[in-house]
Design a protein around this motif. Sequence first.
Motif, PDB file in Angstrom:
ATOM      1  N   GLN A 262       0.845  -1.176   0.000  1.00 59.78           N
ATOM      2  CA  GLN A 262       0.000   0.000   0.000  1.00 59.78           C
ATOM      3  C   GLN A 262       0.886   1.232   0.000  1.00 59.78           C
ATOM      4  OE1 GLN A 262      -2.874   0.031   3.110  1.00 59.78           O
ATOM      5  NE2 GLN A 262      -3.717   2.006   2.531  1.00 59.78           N
ATOM      6  N   ALA A 263       0.521   2.185  -0.778  1.00 63.33           N
ATOM      7  CA  ALA A 263       1.307   3.420  -0.859  1.00 63.33           C
ATOM      8  C   ALA A 263       1.174   4.189   0.454  1.00 63.33           C
ATOM      9  CB  ALA A 263       0.820   4.281  -2.012  1.00 63.33           C
ATOM     10  N   GLU A 264       2.267   4.778   0.867  1.00 56.72           N
ATOM     11  CA  GLU A 264       2.267   5.606   2.064  1.00 56.72           C
ATOM     12  C   GLU A 264       1.928   7.032   1.653  1.00 56.72           C
ATOM     13  OE1 GLU A 264       2.823   4.849   5.329  1.00 56.72           O
ATOM     14  OE2 GLU A 264       2.834   2.741   4.723  1.00 56.72           O
ATOM     15  N   THR A 265       0.949   7.586   2.295  1.00 54.50           N
ATOM     16  CA  THR A 265       0.595   8.968   1.997  1.00 54.50           C
ATOM     17  C   THR A 265       1.157   9.878   3.077  1.00 54.50           C
ATOM     18  OG1 THR A 265      -1.482   8.755   3.192  1.00 54.50           O
ATOM     19  CG2 THR A 265      -1.538   8.312   0.838  1.00 54.50           C
ATOM     20  N   ALA A 266       1.440  11.059   2.691  1.00 53.57           N
ATOM     21  CA  ALA A 266       1.964  12.036   3.646  1.00 53.57           C
ATOM     22  C   ALA A 266       0.842  12.454   4.590  1.00 53.57           C
ATOM     23  CB  ALA A 266       2.500  13.252   2.910  1.00 53.57           C
TER      24      ALA A 266
END
Length: 186
Positions: free
Chosen positions: A63-67
């Motif tokens: 899963q992409a890490e979001t800021a």
Amino acid sequence: MNSETATSALGVAFVVVGFAMLFVPGFASVFDANELFLSLIGLGFALQTVRVVNARRRTPYEQAETADPEIAQELPTPGDDFDDLMDQAAAVRYSGDQRDAVRERLHAAAVAVVVRTEGLSREQAVERVENGSWTDDPYAAAFFTGEISGTSVLQRVSLFDRSRSQFERWATHAAREIAELSEDER
């Protein structure tokens, strides 16, 4: 050669043959389009589909890490700084600097409102504010003129409020009158 590579090579071969038949019509006549041939092509596509699905199933899920989103910035309510200045001017007896700042800000606001609402020049508006003719409220006018005119003795007696200074009462009247004139303009 493992089974995945063989399946991929077979799938690519079928795709190439299919495109060749599509773009070179004479090449399609080499093959007899019977049921066995069509079944082999379908089987090739099915094998390729199974290979892709299995490869995807074995791939770990990432899963992409979001800021972090921006934190909402607390902004002051318009006029809070004036309210604070007014409180300082009212709380400290003989606070000349704060009172002068309140008087200057209210004077500038009154002049601006008179210019906008009555269509006068700045000089004419300054004159009206300084002589008290800019409003019907005698206490708002007194804030800039320094004296109450046109009020009865009873009205003056009712103005004696020991909890607030004369400066605060008159400044409040002036601020309220400026706000009302500004709202009437809209």
